[in-house]
Write a protein that holds these residues in place. Structure first.
Motif, PDB file in Angstrom:
ATOM      1  N   ASN A 218      29.258   0.176 -23.321  1.00 51.21           N
ATOM      2  CA  ASN A 218      28.575   1.331 -23.641  1.00 51.21           C
ATOM      3  C   ASN A 218      28.595   2.076 -22.228  1.00 51.21           C
ATOM      4  OD1 ASN A 218      26.429  -0.255 -25.898  1.00 51.21           O
ATOM      5  ND2 ASN A 218      28.205   0.798 -26.318  1.00 51.21           N
ATOM      6  N   HIS A 219      29.779   2.526 -21.848  1.00 52.69           N
ATOM      7  CA  HIS A 219      29.754   3.334 -20.540  1.00 52.69           C
ATOM      8  C   HIS A 219      29.419   4.728 -20.879  1.00 52.69           C
ATOM      9  CE1 HIS A 219      32.080  -0.151 -19.784  1.00 52.69           C
ATOM     10  NE2 HIS A 219      32.058   0.092 -18.358  1.00 52.69           N
ATOM     11  N   PRO A 220      29.075   5.579 -20.231  1.00 48.91           N
ATOM     12  CA  PRO A 220      28.730   7.075 -20.310  1.00 48.91           C
ATOM     13  C   PRO A 220      29.803   7.655 -20.670  1.00 48.91           C
ATOM     14  CG  PRO A 220      27.704   6.355 -18.070  1.00 48.91           C
ATOM     15  CD  PRO A 220      28.545   5.181 -18.698  1.00 48.91           C
ATOM     16  N   ALA A 221      29.710   8.804 -21.279  1.00 50.56           N
ATOM     17  CA  ALA A 221      30.886   9.507 -21.960  1.00 50.56           C
ATOM     18  C   ALA A 221      31.751  10.218 -20.982  1.00 50.56           C
ATOM     19  CB  ALA A 221      30.216  10.493 -23.163  1.00 50.56           C
ATOM     20  N   ASP A 222      31.003  10.859 -19.762  1.00 50.63           N
ATOM     21  CA  ASP A 222      31.735  11.626 -18.648  1.00 50.63           C
ATOM     22  C   ASP A 222      32.415  10.451 -17.867  1.00 50.63           C
ATOM     23  OD1 ASP A 222      29.391  10.634 -17.649  1.00 50.63           O
ATOM     24  OD2 ASP A 222      28.894  12.248 -16.655  1.00 50.63           O
ATOM     25  N   THR A 223      32.730   9.337 -18.152  1.00 48.46           N
ATOM     26  CA  THR A 223      33.211   8.159 -17.400  1.00 48.46           C
ATOM     27  C   THR A 223      34.375   7.945 -18.244  1.00 48.46           C
ATOM     28  OG1 THR A 223      32.117   6.266 -18.067  1.00 48.46           O
ATOM     29  CG2 THR A 223      31.189   7.371 -16.157  1.00 48.46           C
ATOM     30  N   LYS A 224      34.434   8.068 -19.340  1.00 51.19           N
ATOM     31  CA  LYS A 224      35.582   7.553 -20.437  1.00 51.19           C
ATOM     32  C   LYS A 224      35.895   8.687 -21.291  1.00 51.19           C
ATOM     33  CE  LYS A 224      35.055   3.376 -18.922  1.00 51.19           C
ATOM     34  NZ  LYS A 224      36.124   2.569 -18.197  1.00 51.19           N
ATOM     35  N   PRO A 225      36.939   9.448 -20.588  1.00 52.06           N
ATOM     36  CA  PRO A 225      37.495  10.774 -21.289  1.00 52.06           C
ATOM     37  C   PRO A 225      38.219  10.500 -22.505  1.00 52.06           C
ATOM     38  CG  PRO A 225      38.765  10.402 -19.270  1.00 52.06           C
ATOM     39  CD  PRO A 225      37.621   9.575 -19.232  1.00 52.06           C
ATOM     40  N   LEU A 226      38.614   9.258 -22.942  1.00 53.68           N
ATOM     41  CA  LEU A 226      39.521   9.108 -24.166  1.00 53.68           C
ATOM     42  C   LEU A 226      38.863   8.044 -25.086  1.00 53.68           C
ATOM     43  CD1 LEU A 226      43.098   8.315 -22.379  1.00 53.68           C
ATOM     44  CD2 LEU A 226      42.059  10.417 -23.735  1.00 53.68           C
ATOM     45  N   ALA A 227      37.431   7.716 -24.560  1.00 49.79           N
ATOM     46  CA  ALA A 227      36.692   6.782 -25.586  1.00 49.79           C
ATOM     47  C   ALA A 227      35.747   7.529 -26.772  1.00 49.79           C
ATOM     48  CB  ALA A 227      35.799   5.933 -24.683  1.00 49.79           C
TER      49      ALA A 227
ATOM     50  N   ARG B 192      24.241   0.916 -18.673  1.00 51.24           N
ATOM     51  CA  ARG B 192      23.222   1.538 -18.130  1.00 51.24           C
ATOM     52  C   ARG B 192      22.117   0.567 -17.709  1.00 51.24           C
ATOM     53  NH1 ARG B 192      18.884   4.384 -22.168  1.00 51.24           N
ATOM     54  NH2 ARG B 192      17.514   4.841 -20.596  1.00 51.24           N
ATOM     55  N   GLU B 193      21.857  -0.558 -18.482  1.00 48.48           N
ATOM     56  CA  GLU B 193      20.660  -1.455 -18.320  1.00 48.48           C
ATOM     57  C   GLU B 193      20.801  -2.290 -17.000  1.00 48.48           C
ATOM     58  OE1 GLU B 193      17.887  -1.569 -19.518  1.00 48.48           O
ATOM     59  OE2 GLU B 193      18.401  -0.018 -20.719  1.00 48.48           O
ATOM     60  N   ILE B 194      22.105  -2.726 -16.846  1.00 47.04           N
ATOM     61  CA  ILE B 194      22.561  -3.352 -15.540  1.00 47.04           C
ATOM     62  C   ILE B 194      22.342  -2.766 -14.160  1.00 47.04           C
ATOM     63  CG2 ILE B 194      23.710  -5.339 -16.567  1.00 47.04           C
ATOM     64  CD1 ILE B 194      26.386  -3.956 -15.390  1.00 47.04           C
ATOM     65  N   ILE B 195      22.795  -1.277 -14.303  1.00 44.51           N
ATOM     66  CA  ILE B 195      22.678  -0.288 -13.111  1.00 44.51           C
ATOM     67  C   ILE B 195      21.200  -0.149 -12.877  1.00 44.51           C
ATOM     68  CG2 ILE B 195      22.937   2.038 -12.437  1.00 44.51           C
ATOM     69  CD1 ILE B 195      25.632   2.058 -13.680  1.00 44.51           C
ATOM     70  N   LYS B 196      20.433   0.101 -13.914  1.00 42.32           N
ATOM     71  CA  LYS B 196      18.901   0.266 -13.842  1.00 42.32           C
ATOM     72  C   LYS B 196      18.276  -1.074 -13.366  1.00 42.32           C
ATOM     73  CE  LYS B 196      14.908   1.827 -16.394  1.00 42.32           C
ATOM     74  NZ  LYS B 196      14.408   2.202 -17.932  1.00 42.32           N
ATOM     75  N   LYS B 197      18.700  -2.156 -13.689  1.00 41.03           N
ATOM     76  CA  LYS B 197      18.019  -3.368 -13.262  1.00 41.03           C
ATOM     77  C   LYS B 197      18.527  -3.572 -11.739  1.00 41.03           C
ATOM     78  CE  LYS B 197      20.200  -7.366 -14.419  1.00 41.03           C
ATOM     79  NZ  LYS B 197      20.408  -8.000 -13.075  1.00 41.03           N
ATOM     80  N   ASP B 198      19.505  -3.159 -11.317  1.00 41.74           N
ATOM     81  CA  ASP B 198      20.207  -3.536 -10.147  1.00 41.74           C
ATOM     82  C   ASP B 198      20.078  -2.468  -8.825  1.00 41.74           C
ATOM     83  OD1 ASP B 198      21.480  -5.963 -10.867  1.00 41.74           O
ATOM     84  OD2 ASP B 198      23.225  -5.067 -11.342  1.00 41.74           O
ATOM     85  N   SER B 199      19.552  -1.229  -9.396  1.00 43.52           N
ATOM     86  CA  SER B 199      19.329  -0.158  -8.451  1.00 43.52           C
ATOM     87  C   SER B 199      18.019   0.605  -8.737  1.00 43.52           C
ATOM     88  CB  SER B 199      20.619   0.964  -8.594  1.00 43.52           C
ATOM     89  OG  SER B 199      20.319   1.430  -9.781  1.00 43.52           O
TER      90      SER B 199
ATOM     91  N   GLY C 177      24.871   9.601 -28.490  1.00 50.04           N
ATOM     92  CA  GLY C 177      26.162  10.503 -28.267  1.00 50.04           C
ATOM     93  C   GLY C 177      26.578  10.338 -26.633  1.00 50.04           C
ATOM     94  N   ASN C 178      25.556  10.097 -25.869  1.00 47.89           N
ATOM     95  CA  ASN C 178      25.740   9.968 -24.319  1.00 47.89           C
ATOM     96  C   ASN C 178      26.617   9.042 -23.912  1.00 47.89           C
ATOM     97  OD1 ASN C 178      24.189  12.326 -23.882  1.00 47.89           O
ATOM     98  ND2 ASN C 178      22.424  11.198 -24.107  1.00 47.89           N
ATOM     99  N   VAL C 179      26.718   7.943 -24.883  1.00 53.76           N
ATOM    100  CA  VAL C 179      27.417   6.935 -24.557  1.00 53.76           C
ATOM    101  C   VAL C 179      28.701   6.628 -25.279  1.00 53.76           C
ATOM    102  CG1 VAL C 179      25.493   5.608 -23.305  1.00 53.76           C
ATOM    103  CG2 VAL C 179      26.161   4.962 -25.572  1.00 53.76           C
ATOM    104  N   CYS C 180      29.744   5.768 -24.880  1.00 52.93           N
ATOM    105  CA  CYS C 180      30.804   5.579 -25.635  1.00 52.93           C
ATOM    106  C   CYS C 180      30.815   4.169 -26.135  1.00 52.93           C
ATOM    107  CB  CYS C 180      32.024   5.950 -24.908  1.00 52.93           C
ATOM    108  SG  CYS C 180      32.302   7.452 -24.374  1.00 52.93           S
ATOM    109  N   ASP C 181      31.765   3.870 -27.061  1.00 50.29           N
ATOM    110  CA  ASP C 181      31.901   2.544 -27.727  1.00 50.29           C
ATOM    111  C   ASP C 181      32.742   1.879 -26.785  1.00 50.29           C
ATOM    112  OD1 ASP C 181      30.022   2.799 -29.622  1.00 50.29           O
ATOM    113  OD2 ASP C 181      31.509   3.657 -31.241  1.00 50.29           O
ATOM    114  N   THR C 182      32.343   1.333 -25.767  1.00 51.69           N
ATOM    115  CA  THR C 182      33.413   0.753 -24.623  1.00 51.69           C
ATOM    116  C   THR C 182      33.127  -0.488 -24.093  1.00 51.69           C
ATOM    117  OG1 THR C 182      32.129   1.547 -22.912  1.00 51.69           O
ATOM    118  CG2 THR C 182      33.871   2.777 -23.755  1.00 51.69           C
ATOM    119  N   PHE C 183      33.935  -1.312 -23.661  1.00 49.22           N
ATOM    120  CA  PHE C 183      33.539  -2.637 -22.755  1.00 49.22           C
ATOM    121  C   PHE C 183      34.682  -2.700 -21.914  1.00 49.22           C
ATOM    122  CE2 PHE C 183      36.520  -4.437 -26.097  1.00 49.22           C
ATOM    123  CZ  PHE C 183      37.343  -5.158 -25.504  1.00 49.22           C
TER     124      PHE C 183
END
Length: 747
Positions: free
Chosen positions: A395-404, A332-339, A411-417
């Motif tokens: 920590n990707h958004p939950a709707d981008t990682k259906p199995l994470a 979330r933070e790098i997208i916010k910083k870059d866009s 709860g809006n993000v997943c435990d991802t890398f």
């Protein structure tokens, strides 16, 4: 022995067949079942550095204490003594044939052996007066007679596509290619040992599946004849590996061949190798720690250092340092910083689309895309290109990682890398969902996205849900593209360069009966049966598709029959409109680009493109469009132009004059002159209106939109497949060709 520096293949083939016949007449088996080799070339060279007898002593009384086997690569004859390079799996060594050692008759029979033949030799090592370790041959045996010559000996294969299609020639002629694939094997074996040393167990899961699952991707679909049901090639082994975690396995891994029916580009293949592993009772942070150690161990084992030089996206050297700890960056933070866009404030797709437009960010995406996939498109546009040194994006958004697994605190993000190196995604990982109810909700969201038109969204997987409902322990795992990792480590810009036999479109097919029919001429009845007015020209005639042979017959034009200067004089005489002249020029360079790629005569093909619309401005053609190409042919026949070029110019209007295309040049003109309009139109909608800014992906997107550049015939562009090219490959060739003359075009 025959050196054959510039062989004509057909003559060479016949010559080798004749030698094969003579060898058999001598009672020699040219294809024996085995040979007793005692050493590889590298071992022989190592022994030669230690202790060998004086050369004169060896020549007087040679011993038969070493046997080598391999392929003859070069041969130099000097009367009664000859030298050759023998190449085996471990390298090359010089060998020496002497008439005084072999005997006159045996030495004479060397003339029946050619470069590239496999032979076995026995003898004793010597050092030449130049200090080169050499095997003095006391006996030799032909092990395999080759019938085709190798590519140019001192340069190897220069055409990249030939390297992909005939990898065996690439491996023979280019030592660096063999080393690259050996490194790939070392990467896999090193990782496998590390996993096994850390209590992981290697398993196998199904390639043929009744339901695609494990990733957000479009599958290959086939049919199971015995069960009469659809079947799918796996897109990932994930859900089956996690079934094993349910079953009691603690740590599992698989080097899996996966298949995704999506676009091909230098960093994506439709068939690829992926390593996936899963460890019970780990979370994603444990997984990041282990991943860093595993990659660092591999680097030290193979390279002896954590710093290597790779190529960046522009092909320039870039030093990468794998020393840890690697930074962990919030998605979330790098997208916010870059866009400037906070994706958490964009709860639905429409809000996100509006934010993207407000920020002036140009993205290409299908209207049916889900919010999660649109977020991913945004990330790949604004943030991923900046990630060069090793970094974890978390920590990707939950709707981008259906199995994470969802994060306990948010709860809006997943435990991802994801592990990013040089902008490439090397690893995709997360803590797995173990809550079957949460997993069901995710599947339902994916099913809704699929129903809305997102082809890559996942299907509901009831069997996997049933496994989860039996109790899945906490676990974390990931998938890593082996092809991508090896390409990164070996400085290869294209994944095909690290796959031994990448999937390619066939280059030949058995000609149909239609292909043997003679070319029609301007006086043929079929060519003049149909009269078409300019008004009717706007509507395609029914039933006039090009022949459906998979690959067109190949031409072999040596001379165009007209110089380019003479062709330009004809253009100046017959075409007055600047736009038509420029279109002809664009077609010329595209045809030249195709000729270069296909190994054809570039000047001749270019002239075919240049002259294809020679009669376009004739009043007679404007009244009856069926004469387009026919009238050009009459002009060109009077100038002595090559008949194949004339036929291609007539056949490019096959939809109206019924002159059927048959050859590669015919289809090259058809698709080549059409693609120029689509490329030109795509450049015009770019903010800078520059051809240099146009990407292949952008053109492909525009090609799917039928209301964009409506006069461009998509079916005619697709005729590039008759050349053995995918549409994507063809567009890349055409775009590069037009970019080379962007100043002339004015874009």
């Amino acid at each position: 022995m025959n050196d054959n520096k510039t062989p004509n293949q057909s003559t060479e083939f016949k010559d080798r067949l004749e030698k094969l016949k003579k060898i058999k007449e001598l009672g020699v088996n040219p294809y024996p079942e085995k040979f007793a080799r005692t050493h590889f070339s590298s071992e022989a060279l190592e022994l030669g550095e230690k202790e060998i007898r004086e050369t004169d002593d060896v020549i007087k009384d040679p011993k038969n204490n070493m046997s080598l086997a391999g392929r003859i690569m070069t041969y130099r004859e000097h009367g009664k003594i000859s030298f050759a390079n023998l190449q085996d799996f471990q390298g090359k060594i010089q060998i020496c044939f002497m008439q005084d050692v072999l005997g006159e008759e045996t030495y004479k029979q060397l003339k029946l052996i050619d470069n590239a033949d496999h032979i076995g030799v026995s003898g004793e090592l010597i050092k030449t007066k130049h200090g080169e370790i050499t095997l003095l041959v006391t006996s030799y045996e032909l092990l395999s007679k080759t019938l085709r010559p190798l590519p140019e000996k001192f340069h190897g294969l220069s055409d990249q596509e030939t390297k992909y299609r005939q990898r065996y020639l690439d491996l023979i002629s280019d030592e660096t290619s063999m080393q690259r694939f050996m490194l790939r094997t070392k990467v896999i074996s090193t990782i496998r040992r590390f996993l096994e040393d850390n209590n992981f167990i290697e398993v196998e899961t199904p390639v043929l599946q009744t339901q695609p699952s494990g990733a957000v991707a479009k599958p290959f679909i086939t049919h199971h004849n015995s069960l009469d049901i659809p079947a799918y090639l796996r897109i990932a082994p994930e859900t089956y590996l996690k079934r094993l975690i349910v079953g009691g396995f603690d740590r599992v891994f698989e080097f899996a061949r996966c298949f995704r029916n999506e676009g091909m580009d230098p960093s994506h293949l439709q068939e690829f190798t992926m390593l996936e592993y899963y460890a019970a009772y780990w979370n994603y942070e444990n997984n990041m720690d282990f991943t860093e150690k595993m990659i660092q161990n591999m680097m030290l084992e193979i390279f002896g250092t954590l710093k290597i030089t790779i190529l960046d996206q522009e092909g320039n050297p870039q030093e990468i340092d794998f020393k840890g700890p690697w930074p962990r960056l919030s998605y979330r933070e790098i997208i916010k910083k870059d866009s400037g866009i906070d994706i958490e404030e964009c709860e639905d797709k429409d809000t996100l689309v509006n934010q993207i437009k407000e920020k002036g960010i140009e993205l290409e995406f299908d209207p049916g895309i889900s919010r999660g996939n649109l977020v991913d498109v945004l990330y790949k546009k604004v943030s991923r290109p900046k990630l060069i040194q090793p970094a974890f994006v978390i920590n990707h958004p939950a709707d981008t990682k259906p199995l994470a697994r969802r994060n306990d605190k948010d709860g809006n993000v997943c435990d991802t890398f994801q592990l990013l190196v040089n902008t490439w995604e090397i690893v995709n990982a997360y803590s797995e969902i173990v809550d079957p109810l949460d997993q069901r909700r995710r599947f339902e969201q994916q099913a809704e996205a699929k129903a809305a038109g997102d082809e890559e969204a996942m299907d509901m997987d009831e069997d996997y849900l049933a496994a989860m409902e039996h109790g899945m322990p906490p676990n974390s795992g990931w998938g890593m593209g082996i092809d991508r990792l090896v390409a990164l480590l070996t400085q290869q810009p294209n994944l095909r360069d690290v796959v031994l036999f990448p999937f390619m479109r066939p280059t030949s097919a058995v000609p149909s009966e239609e292909s043997y029919k003679p070319h029609q001429t301007a006086s043929s009845p079929q060519a003049n049966d149909q009269k078409i007015t300019p008004e009717e020209h706007e509507k395609k005639p029914e039933g006039t598709k090009a022949p459906q042979n998979s690959i067109a017959n190949q031409t072999n034009i040596q001379e165009a029959g007209i110089s380019r200067a003479e062709a330009m004089a004809l253009i100046e005489e017959n075409i007055k409109t600047p736009g038509t002249v420029m279109h002809s020029r664009e077609a010329e360079v595209v045809l030249m680009g195709l000729a270069k790629h296909l190994g054809q005569n570039q000047e001749a093909w270019g002239i075919a493109g240049l002259l294809h619309d020679l009669d376009w401005e004739q009043d007679e053609v404007q009244k009856d469009f069926a004469l387009h190409g026919i009238n050009s042919a009459e002009i060109l026949e009077s100038k002595g132009v090559n008949p194949d070029i004339i036929h291609a110019i007539r056949a490019h209007n096959y939809q109206y004059n019924n002159v059927q295309p048959e050859t590669d040049l015919d289809f090259a003109v058809i698709c080549g002159e059409q693609i120029t309009g689509l490329i030109y139109a795509t450049a015009l909608i770019n903010p800078d209106k520059k051809l240099a800014s146009v990407k292949v992906k952008s053109i492909l997107k525009r090609m799917k939109k039928k209301d964009f550049a409506r006069n461009v015939d998509r079916d005619r562009i697709a005729d590039c497949e008759k050349l053995g090219l995918s549409v994507e490959e063809f567009i890349e060739i055409a775009l590069k060709s037009m970019q080379a003359i962007s100043d002339e075009i004015g874009l």
